[in-house]
Motif scaffolding. Structure first.
Motif, PDB file in Angstrom:
ATOM      1  N   LEU A  32       0.873  -1.388   0.005  1.00  0.00           N
ATOM      2  CA  LEU A  32       0.049   0.088  -0.031  1.00  0.00           C
ATOM      3  C   LEU A  32       0.966   1.137  -0.090  1.00  0.00           C
ATOM      4  CD1 LEU A  32      -2.821  -0.766   2.644  1.00  0.00           C
ATOM      5  CD2 LEU A  32      -2.582  -1.557   0.021  1.00  0.00           C
ATOM      6  N   PHE A  33       0.228   2.382  -0.475  1.00  0.00           N
ATOM      7  CA  PHE A  33       1.234   3.530  -0.423  1.00  0.00           C
ATOM      8  C   PHE A  33       1.731   4.191   0.970  1.00  0.00           C
ATOM      9  CE2 PHE A  33      -0.130   5.658  -4.570  1.00  0.00           C
ATOM     10  CZ  PHE A  33      -0.466   4.354  -5.273  1.00  0.00           C
ATOM     11  N   ASP A  34       1.223   3.629   2.203  1.00  0.00           N
ATOM     12  CA  ASP A  34       1.534   3.739   3.424  1.00  0.00           C
ATOM     13  C   ASP A  34       2.484   2.650   3.933  1.00  0.00           C
ATOM     14  OD1 ASP A  34      -0.141   1.650   4.100  1.00  0.00           O
ATOM     15  OD2 ASP A  34      -1.368   2.701   5.392  1.00  0.00           O
ATOM     16  N   GLU A  39      -0.027  -5.263  -1.326  1.00  0.00           N
ATOM     17  CA  GLU A  39      -1.062  -4.843  -1.585  1.00  0.00           C
ATOM     18  C   GLU A  39      -1.752  -6.201  -2.291  1.00  0.00           C
ATOM     19  OE1 GLU A  39      -1.038  -2.865  -5.758  1.00  0.00           O
ATOM     20  OE2 GLU A  39      -2.731  -1.531  -5.093  1.00  0.00           O
ATOM     21  N   HIS A  44      -5.969  -3.661  -6.045  1.00  0.00           N
ATOM     22  CA  HIS A  44      -4.967  -3.056  -7.167  1.00  0.00           C
ATOM     23  C   HIS A  44      -5.842  -2.805  -8.235  1.00  0.00           C
ATOM     24  CE1 HIS A  44      -1.973  -2.598 -10.057  1.00  0.00           C
ATOM     25  NE2 HIS A  44      -2.686  -3.654 -10.753  1.00  0.00           N
ATOM     26  N   HIS A  47      -7.883   0.330  -7.827  1.00  0.00           N
ATOM     27  CA  HIS A  47      -7.285   1.396  -7.912  1.00  0.00           C
ATOM     28  C   HIS A  47      -6.689   1.902  -9.519  1.00  0.00           C
ATOM     29  CE1 HIS A  47      -3.789   4.072  -5.759  1.00  0.00           C
ATOM     30  NE2 HIS A  47      -4.836   4.769  -6.025  1.00  0.00           N
ATOM     31  N   MET A  51      -7.671   5.141 -11.292  1.00  0.00           N
ATOM     32  CA  MET A  51      -6.708   6.016 -12.038  1.00  0.00           C
ATOM     33  C   MET A  51      -6.939   6.037 -13.530  1.00  0.00           C
ATOM     34  SD  MET A  51      -3.399   4.902  -9.977  1.00  0.00           S
ATOM     35  CE  MET A  51      -2.242   5.815 -10.901  1.00  0.00           C
ATOM     36  N   GLN A 144       1.249   2.751 -11.423  1.00  0.00           N
ATOM     37  CA  GLN A 144       0.761   2.538 -10.178  1.00  0.00           C
ATOM     38  C   GLN A 144       1.488   1.950  -9.175  1.00  0.00           C
ATOM     39  OE1 GLN A 144      -0.407  -0.337  -8.344  1.00  0.00           O
ATOM     40  NE2 GLN A 144      -1.948   0.415  -6.947  1.00  0.00           N
ATOM     41  N   LEU A 147       3.990   4.930  -8.289  1.00  0.00           N
ATOM     42  CA  LEU A 147       3.398   5.687  -7.176  1.00  0.00           C
ATOM     43  C   LEU A 147       3.687   5.186  -5.956  1.00  0.00           C
ATOM     44  CD1 LEU A 147       0.453   7.245  -9.021  1.00  0.00           C
ATOM     45  CD2 LEU A 147       2.735   8.275  -8.689  1.00  0.00           C
ATOM     46  N   ILE A 182       2.849  11.335 -17.938  1.00  0.00           N
ATOM     47  CA  ILE A 182       2.822  10.875 -16.527  1.00  0.00           C
ATOM     48  C   ILE A 182       4.166  10.274 -16.200  1.00  0.00           C
ATOM     49  CG2 ILE A 182       2.046   9.021 -14.887  1.00  0.00           C
ATOM     50  CD1 ILE A 182      -0.739   9.384 -16.389  1.00  0.00           C
ATOM     51  N   ASN A 184       7.160  11.314 -17.429  1.00  0.00           N
ATOM     52  CA  ASN A 184       8.207  12.586 -17.473  1.00  0.00           C
ATOM     53  C   ASN A 184       7.735  13.344 -16.216  1.00  0.00           C
ATOM     54  OD1 ASN A 184       9.369  11.973 -19.712  1.00  0.00           O
ATOM     55  ND2 ASN A 184       7.770  13.064 -21.053  1.00  0.00           N
ATOM     56  N   ALA A 185       6.662  13.496 -15.713  1.00  0.00           N
ATOM     57  CA  ALA A 185       6.158  13.981 -14.618  1.00  0.00           C
ATOM     58  C   ALA A 185       6.864  13.397 -13.277  1.00  0.00           C
ATOM     59  CB  ALA A 185       4.785  14.260 -14.416  1.00  0.00           C
ATOM     60  N   LEU A 186       6.975  12.226 -13.422  1.00  0.00           N
ATOM     61  CA  LEU A 186       7.545  11.317 -11.959  1.00  0.00           C
ATOM     62  C   LEU A 186       8.979  11.214 -12.116  1.00  0.00           C
ATOM     63  CD1 LEU A 186       4.724   8.378 -11.869  1.00  0.00           C
ATOM     64  CD2 LEU A 186       5.021  10.707 -10.515  1.00  0.00           C
TER      65      LEU A 186
ATOM     66  N   ASP B   5       3.853  18.487 -17.516  1.00  0.00           N
ATOM     67  CA  ASP B   5       3.768  17.280 -16.635  1.00  0.00           C
ATOM     68  C   ASP B   5       3.703  18.152 -15.258  1.00  0.00           C
ATOM     69  OD1 ASP B   5       6.672  17.979 -15.732  1.00  0.00           O
ATOM     70  OD2 ASP B   5       7.002  16.960 -17.819  1.00  0.00           O
ATOM     71  N   SER B   6       3.927  19.471 -15.334  1.00  0.00           N
ATOM     72  CA  SER B   6       3.761  20.199 -14.007  1.00  0.00           C
ATOM     73  C   SER B   6       2.589  21.062 -14.039  1.00  0.00           C
ATOM     74  CB  SER B   6       5.020  21.009 -13.742  1.00  0.00           C
ATOM     75  OG  SER B   6       5.116  22.312 -14.765  1.00  0.00           O
ATOM     76  N   PHE B  10      -2.835  18.047 -13.792  1.00  0.00           N
ATOM     77  CA  PHE B  10      -2.284  16.773 -13.662  1.00  0.00           C
ATOM     78  C   PHE B  10      -1.983  16.675 -12.217  1.00  0.00           C
ATOM     79  CE2 PHE B  10       1.482  14.167 -13.339  1.00  0.00           C
ATOM     80  CZ  PHE B  10       1.006  13.104 -13.711  1.00  0.00           C
ATOM     81  N   ARG B  11      -1.496  17.751 -11.521  1.00  0.00           N
ATOM     82  CA  ARG B  11      -0.951  17.247 -10.340  1.00  0.00           C
ATOM     83  C   ARG B  11      -2.032  17.109  -9.103  1.00  0.00           C
ATOM     84  NH1 ARG B  11       4.002  15.201  -9.252  1.00  0.00           N
ATOM     85  NH2 ARG B  11       5.443  16.407 -11.180  1.00  0.00           N
ATOM     86  N   ALA B  17      -5.550  10.360  -6.985  1.00  0.00           N
ATOM     87  CA  ALA B  17      -5.002   9.273  -6.999  1.00  0.00           C
ATOM     88  C   ALA B  17      -4.276   8.417  -5.967  1.00  0.00           C
ATOM     89  CB  ALA B  17      -4.527   8.893  -8.512  1.00  0.00           C
ATOM     90  N   VAL B  18      -3.715   9.257  -5.475  1.00  0.00           N
ATOM     91  CA  VAL B  18      -2.688   8.692  -4.261  1.00  0.00           C
ATOM     92  C   VAL B  18      -3.516   8.850  -3.105  1.00  0.00           C
ATOM     93  CG1 VAL B  18      -0.789   9.408  -2.861  1.00  0.00           C
ATOM     94  CG2 VAL B  18      -0.491   9.922  -5.404  1.00  0.00           C
ATOM     95  N   ALA B  20      -6.430   8.298  -2.817  1.00  0.00           N
ATOM     96  CA  ALA B  20      -7.641   7.058  -2.916  1.00  0.00           C
ATOM     97  C   ALA B  20      -7.195   5.847  -2.352  1.00  0.00           C
ATOM     98  CB  ALA B  20      -7.946   6.910  -4.477  1.00  0.00           C
ATOM     99  N   ASP B  21      -5.764   5.812  -2.470  1.00  0.00           N
ATOM    100  CA  ASP B  21      -5.231   4.537  -1.992  1.00  0.00           C
ATOM    101  C   ASP B  21      -5.669   4.228  -0.380  1.00  0.00           C
ATOM    102  OD1 ASP B  21      -2.857   2.573  -2.600  1.00  0.00           O
ATOM    103  OD2 ASP B  21      -2.761   2.742  -0.623  1.00  0.00           O
ATOM    104  N   LYS B  24      -8.233   1.340   0.667  1.00  0.00           N
ATOM    105  CA  LYS B  24      -7.666  -0.053   0.809  1.00  0.00           C
ATOM    106  C   LYS B  24      -7.613  -0.288   2.375  1.00  0.00           C
ATOM    107  CE  LYS B  24      -5.110   0.067  -3.572  1.00  0.00           C
ATOM    108  NZ  LYS B  24      -3.740   0.660  -3.981  1.00  0.00           N
TER     109      LYS B  24
END
Ligand SMILES: [Ca+2]
Lengths: 199, 199
Positions: A32-34, A39, A44, A47, A51, A144, A147, A182, A184-186, B5-6, B10-11, B17-18, B20-21, B24
């Motif tokens: 999970l993100f935390d 997961e 998943h 999610h 997304m 996903q 992230l 996406i 490129n943003a990450l 991307d910035s 999008f952000r 989306a983050v 929403a995790d 779970k």
């Protein structure tokens, strides 16, 4: 005459819905993100479907979002029989493919013929990753876990011998086919983690 | 110029989306179908979206399945802030409604304005339960725990003072509004469980 509720069509659809519950018990490589636990493939699937919906304007080629969502709802169902195979894990790709096809035969085969064939065709299309809808779905499915790992301070990256080159080749290449914006943003955050942890 | 991307759009979508995790980690009153543990709201959302898709021919009034699926993907997002309130549990309905509306304001409010308003409208429509799509989604959302409890040999029914009359009133009435065929199909099994366990 028989009441409609006992029609074999309904009973087959219901049996598939009941069997699908088992996807909630399949553990994935990612957390999970935390970072609190692994997961499961059922959550998943929710999610990534969500997304694909909310990030849709950032698809490289406009996708039919409803189709991409349907693909993502069923994309991991084969794992009920075949299990999850983490992208950075070591496994026999041909063996996994054989097991997943056999699983698809059994699981989609539980449904009435036309309904099962329609979902199987969606899964085949997702796996082939050539249509706009499949490329969008695949990009979301691949990004996903990125992230999750960024949010969890490394997450499953710590469990596998993955470096920035492998990330670009195995993950980035697939995300960029459907969602280069996406990726490129990450990229700055991904590079920063690997620069510190896998220099 | 700034890279795409910035873009704030999008952000904001990514932040949603983050966030929403966290769904779970919200535990529900019901268990998995094998009874092994409590179900979480994220995986529940996946399961009901999938069921709305595969059982669609058994909707009482033909529904736009893609819309019903979208509704179900977002229908429990408010629980990130407001938690799950089991249908047979005791709670202050007005208080729950207030908490859920506040949660909807915050969570859908994370998205760009038009995207957030669109999902919020879908959630409002689901809650109002008057359109064909919402009635179908609600029927599935109400019947999925019944399937879980039947599969688990009682499941969450054992945790609450629920009897056949309460089942008919709280659950059956809502399932029948969107999917009377499904309710009628399950009724013999439901009656059999309550006849033995809550005579
Ligand atoms: Ca629900």
């Amino acid at each position: 005459r028989r009441p409609p509720d006992s029609s074999p069509d309904f009973r087959h659809r219901l049996a598939f819905a009941v069997e699908a519950d088992r996807l909630k018990t399949v553990s994935r490589g990612t957390t999970l993100f935390d970072g609190s636990r692994r997961e499961r493939s059922g959550e998943h699937s929710w999610h990534v479907a969500l997304m694909a919906l909310v990030l849709a304007p950032h698809a490289d080629v406009p996708a039919d979002v409803a189709r991409a969502v349907r693909m993502l709802l069923v994309h991991d169902i084969v794992e009920i029989d075949a299990g999850d195979n983490p992208i950075h894990g070591s496994f026999d790709a041909a063996e996994v493919e054989r097991a997943e096809r056999k699983a698809a035969d059994r699981l989609y085969g539980m449904l009435p013929e036309r309904a099962g064939a329609a979902l199987r065709a969606l899964w085949d299309e997702f796996e082939a990753a050539r249509t706009a809808d499949a490329l969008w779905g695949k990009a979301i499915d691949r990004v996903q876990p990125v992230l999750a790992n960024l949010a969890a301070g490394g997450g499953s990256w710590r469990d596998y011998p993955v470096d920035m080159a492998k990330m670009e080749g195995r993950v980035g290449a697939k995300v960029k086919k459907g969602a280069p914006e996406i990726w490129n943003a990450l990229l700055p955050d991904i590079r920063a983690w690997f620069a510190v942890n896998r220099p």
